[in-house]
Design a protein around this motif. Structure first.
Motif, PDB file in Angstrom:
ATOM      1  N   VAL A 209       0.875  -1.174   0.000  1.00 54.68           N
ATOM      2  CA  VAL A 209       0.000   0.000   0.000  1.00 54.68           C
ATOM      3  C   VAL A 209       0.909   1.219   0.000  1.00 54.68           C
ATOM      4  N   SER A 210       0.647   2.142  -0.901  1.00 50.01           N
ATOM      5  CA  SER A 210       1.543   3.288  -1.040  1.00 50.01           C
ATOM      6  C   SER A 210       0.772   4.474  -1.581  1.00 50.01           C
ATOM      7  N   GLN A 211       1.321   5.671  -1.337  1.00 45.71           N
ATOM      8  CA  GLN A 211       0.751   6.886  -1.904  1.00 45.71           C
ATOM      9  C   GLN A 211       1.182   7.078  -3.352  1.00 45.71           C
ATOM     10  N   TYR A 212       2.090   6.237  -3.805  1.00 50.55           N
ATOM     11  CA  TYR A 212       2.670   6.417  -5.132  1.00 50.55           C
ATOM     12  C   TYR A 212       2.228   5.283  -6.060  1.00 50.55           C
ATOM     13  N   ALA A 213       3.173   4.538  -6.606  1.00 54.63           N
ATOM     14  CA  ALA A 213       2.822   3.513  -7.585  1.00 54.63           C
ATOM     15  C   ALA A 213       2.317   2.251  -6.892  1.00 54.63           C
ATOM     16  N   PRO A 214       1.407   1.520  -7.543  1.00 51.59           N
ATOM     17  CA  PRO A 214       0.945   0.255  -6.977  1.00 51.59           C
ATOM     18  C   PRO A 214       2.026  -0.813  -7.124  1.00 51.59           C
ATOM     19  N   PRO A 215       1.951  -1.880  -6.336  1.00 48.62           N
ATOM     20  CA  PRO A 215       2.935  -2.961  -6.469  1.00 48.62           C
ATOM     21  C   PRO A 215       2.708  -3.743  -7.751  1.00 48.62           C
ATOM     22  N   SER A 216       3.704  -4.525  -8.125  1.00 51.02           N
ATOM     23  CA  SER A 216       3.546  -5.369  -9.308  1.00 51.02           C
ATOM     24  C   SER A 216       2.644  -6.546  -8.972  1.00 51.02           C
ATOM     25  N   PRO A 217       1.995  -7.141  -9.975  1.00 46.03           N
ATOM     26  CA  PRO A 217       1.184  -8.331  -9.706  1.00 46.03           C
ATOM     27  C   PRO A 217       1.982  -9.451  -9.052  1.00 46.03           C
ATOM     28  N   GLY A 218       3.245  -9.597  -9.434  1.00 46.66           N
ATOM     29  CA  GLY A 218       4.079 -10.627  -8.823  1.00 46.66           C
ATOM     30  C   GLY A 218       4.298 -10.394  -7.342  1.00 46.66           C
ATOM     31  N   ASP A 219       4.519  -9.128  -6.944  1.00 46.07           N
ATOM     32  CA  ASP A 219       4.697  -8.812  -5.526  1.00 46.07           C
ATOM     33  C   ASP A 219       3.404  -9.039  -4.745  1.00 46.07           C
ATOM     34  N   VAL A 220       2.276  -8.709  -5.365  1.00 45.87           N
ATOM     35  CA  VAL A 220       0.990  -8.956  -4.697  1.00 45.87           C
ATOM     36  C   VAL A 220       0.815 -10.453  -4.480  1.00 45.87           C
ATOM     37  N   ARG A 221       1.143 -11.233  -5.497  1.00 45.41           N
ATOM     38  CA  ARG A 221       1.027 -12.689  -5.384  1.00 45.41           C
ATOM     39  C   ARG A 221       1.905 -13.217  -4.254  1.00 45.41           C
ATOM     40  N   THR A 222       3.103 -12.661  -4.108  1.00 46.96           N
ATOM     41  CA  THR A 222       4.045 -13.147  -3.102  1.00 46.96           C
ATOM     42  C   THR A 222       3.634 -12.749  -1.692  1.00 46.96           C
ATOM     43  N   TYR A 223       3.201 -11.503  -1.509  1.00 46.37           N
ATOM     44  CA  TYR A 223       3.032 -10.973  -0.155  1.00 46.37           C
ATOM     45  C   TYR A 223       1.581 -10.868   0.321  1.00 46.37           C
ATOM     46  N   ALA A 224       0.626 -10.827  -0.575  1.00 43.07           N
ATOM     47  CA  ALA A 224      -0.764 -10.652  -0.145  1.00 43.07           C
ATOM     48  C   ALA A 224      -1.215 -11.721   0.846  1.00 43.07           C
ATOM     49  N   PRO A 225      -0.836 -12.995   0.652  1.00 43.31           N
ATOM     50  CA  PRO A 225      -1.260 -13.986   1.642  1.00 43.31           C
ATOM     51  C   PRO A 225      -0.763 -13.673   3.055  1.00 43.31           C
TER      52      PRO A 225
END
Length: 250
Positions: A209-225
């Motif tokens: 979560v950031s005020q700037y750019a969103p994370p990459s889909p790969g990072d979401v896949r890795t860390y969202a869980p």
């Protein structure tokens, strides 16, 4: 007339002898260099078109040695000839003029250099023949981006709620909450009751979560869980705060 007077006159006569001038030779040298600079400058612009970019060089081998042409910003930077007999001369340079004998020796091979340049250009003719003119359709990232945005939006909503709860018990302008979940350090930073960011992996980690750019889909896949565990750690922290007040009576 004394012997001293005779010696003085002899010295005066020596002084009166005209000093040889190099003007004519230097002028001819400058004319030759100017002609080469103009002609090689055109070659440099053609080479820049072929090689692409504003900076580059190429060496052309001839029977008597090698010519190196270098260009900057599409214009001639220098033209150098290295002969097989040890001759090394910058025929055109931004720093110095060539020695006249060296220039003359190099110019004996200039026509061969131009021929070698023409051969190089001719060798590229037809190289692109048969290259397909069509390209495959570009796949859309719309669905992937939309799913990434949906997950990040849910994390932001949870992070804002966490920030608001933290602000209720600690009403400062800024604050943080951190926890380690399965070996990964998570950190929430807030401004008042809103989340500034949620970062996984410590310093240099990934901002989910950031005020700037969103994370990459790969990072979401890795860390969202792991975000679920981070929220659970926060809830446990809130429960401990409630337990700390149990039994307090006024």
């Amino acid at each position: 007339m004394t012997e001293t007077d005779t010696e003085t006159e002899t010295d005066a006569e020596r002084v009166a002898v005209p000093v040889p001038t190099a003007d004519a030779a230097a002028a001819e040298r400058d004319r030759v260099v100017a002609r080469v600079r103009e002609h090689a400058g055109r070659l440099a612009r053609e080479l820049a078109r072929l090689q692409g970019g504003d900076y580059g060089r190429r060496t052309f081998r001839v029977e008597g040695g090698e010519w190196t042409l270098k260009y900057e910003a599409g214009d001639l930077d220098f033209l150098r000839f290295e002969g097989r007999a040890g001759l090394d001369v910058y025929v055109v340079s931004t720093k110095t003029d060539p020695e006249i004998p060296d220039l003359a020796a190099a110019m004996d091979h200039y026509e061969a250099f131009v021929a070698a340049f023409a051969d190089y250009v001719d060798s590229l003719g037809g190289v692109l023949d048969g290259v397909p003119e069509t390209v495959p359709d570009v796949a859309s990232t719309g669905d992937v981006a939309a799913e990434r945005d949906r997950l990040v939006s849910r994390m932001r909503e949870a992070a804002d709620r966490m920030a608001a709860e933290l602000h209720r018990v600690e009403p400062t302008e800024y604050g943080t909450f951190a926890a380690t979940v399965e070996g990964t350090r998570w950190e929430l930073k807030r401004e008042a009751d809103r989340a500034s960011y949620v970062r996984a992996g410590g310093e240099g980690g990934v901002y989910l979560v950031s005020q700037y750019a969103p994370p990459s889909p790969g990072d979401v896949r890795t860390y969202a869980p792991g975000f679920r565990g981070f929220v659970e750690a926060f809830n446990a922290e809130v429960d401990e705060l409630g337990d700390a007040l149990d039994g307090v009576e006024l």
